[in-house]
Scaffold this motif. Structure first.
Motif, PDB file in Angstrom:
ATOM      1  N   THR A 184      24.526 -33.290  -7.216  1.00 21.04           N
ATOM      2  CA  THR A 184      24.105 -34.644  -6.872  1.00 21.04           C
ATOM      3  C   THR A 184      22.768 -34.614  -6.153  1.00 21.04           C
ATOM      4  O   THR A 184      22.415 -33.607  -5.526  1.00 21.04           O
ATOM      5  CB  THR A 184      25.149 -35.337  -5.981  1.00 21.04           C
ATOM      6  N   HIS A 185      22.025 -35.706  -6.255  1.00 23.58           N
ATOM      7  CA  HIS A 185      20.755 -35.847  -5.538  1.00 23.58           C
ATOM      8  C   HIS A 185      20.796 -37.119  -4.704  1.00 23.58           C
ATOM      9  O   HIS A 185      19.836 -37.888  -4.654  1.00 23.58           O
ATOM     10  CB  HIS A 185      19.582 -35.894  -6.523  1.00 23.58           C
ATOM     11  N   ASN A 189      23.631 -37.688   1.772  1.00 24.98           N
ATOM     12  CA  ASN A 189      24.600 -36.728   1.250  1.00 24.98           C
ATOM     13  C   ASN A 189      25.863 -36.676   2.118  1.00 24.98           C
ATOM     14  O   ASN A 189      26.128 -35.699   2.822  1.00 24.98           O
ATOM     15  CB  ASN A 189      23.962 -35.342   1.161  1.00 24.98           C
TER      16      ASN A 189
END
Length: 282
Positions: A184-185, A189
């Motif tokens: 994931t980016h 986060n």
């Protein structure tokens, strides 16, 4: 047809939002690079590339829409001046149009940064609201039964708008990817934060359906806005169904796009009810 240009403006704005949603769904936002008005350095780019075709079509259409919005705001202002009526909506439309142009330009120059598209969506939806409210200024207000449908529609508009913005941020910031295994980016986060945002989005979606059910009850009880309320309930239920399918199908671009399209249509119908000047008076 009465107020035809104003109606065309509303339809054009809706189409621009749907086309913009298609850009996001197909990840075509960077297809033309950071060039403007050129696309990848060309005025006539390679249209055999579907992403280029979608992105460049969106750019051309939104540019044309800008002139349509400006002209409509000027025409409505002139009509209001002749009837000695006053409203801030035409001016608000022009201000939002300027802001939208700046946001769109920055989005192109920065190469669609993560999460920034949410600002674009927010301003675009505000433009849709402004265009619809501007259109209703051309209608002659009529006295009618004093019921709470319009008041409820105001609340629904706020709830639905917030729900859309939260959902857009959840998707455009890529926090939605945190709910599934794999790379994931995400802008933030944090799985817990992502789950919280998604839960709030879902709660607001449920609240909008409940408020619409109440509006539907009132509309049939008082014989006002029956078609609009029924259509609104249909749109929201389709939105909810495809939202669920999107989650189950691991963020399918097709179902996600359909989900957003019906959300946009829901906002439009809610605006038409809350801004109406003919059914119940103002």
């Amino acid at each position: 047809m009465k107020n035809l240009f104003s109606k065309i403006t509303i339809i054009s704005t809706l189409f621009a939002l749907i086309l913009g949603n298609l850009v996001v769904a197909t990840n075509s936002g960077d297809a033309c690079g950071t060039n403007w008005p050129k696309c990848n350095g060309q005025y006539i780019p390679d249209f055999t590339n579907i992403n280029v075709l979608i992105e460049y079509s969106h750019r051309i259409f939104t540019t044309s829409l800008g002139f349509i919005l400006l002209l409509n705001a000027i025409l409505v202002s002139k009509k209001l001046k002749k009837s000695h009526a006053k409203s801030w909506w035409p001016l608000i439309t022009i201000i939002l149009l300027i802001v939208q142009s700046l946001v769109g330009g920055i989005n192109v120059l920065l190469g669609t940064p993560i999460g920034f598209t949410t600002i674009d969506v927010t301003v675009s939806l505000l433009l849709l609201v402004s265009v619809i409210y501007t259109h209703t200024l051309l209608e002659s207000p009529k006295e009618g039964p004093k019921i709470d449908i319009k008041k409820g529609a105001y609340y629904l508009l706020i709830i639905t708008f917030i729900e859309i913005i939260i959902g857009a941020f959840f998707k455009h910031s890529r926090m939605s990817e945190l709910l599934y295994p794999g790379p994931t980016h995400a802008l933030i986060n944090s799985r817990n934060f992502s789950q919280m945002i998604y839960s709030i989005h879902g709660i607001l979606g449920l609240a909008s359906i409940l408020v619409t059910a109440y509006l539907l009850f009132l509309s049939y009880k008082h014989n006002n806005f029956k078609i609009q309320s029924t259509l609104l309930m249909f749109f929201l239920l389709i939105t909810a169904i495809f939202g669920l399918i999107t989650k189950i199908s691991f963020l399918s671009p097709v179902t996600s796009s359909i989900h957003m399209i019906f959300t946009i249509l829901s906002i439009a119908v809610t605006c038409l009810i809350s801004a109406d000047r003919k059914g119940i008076g103002i």
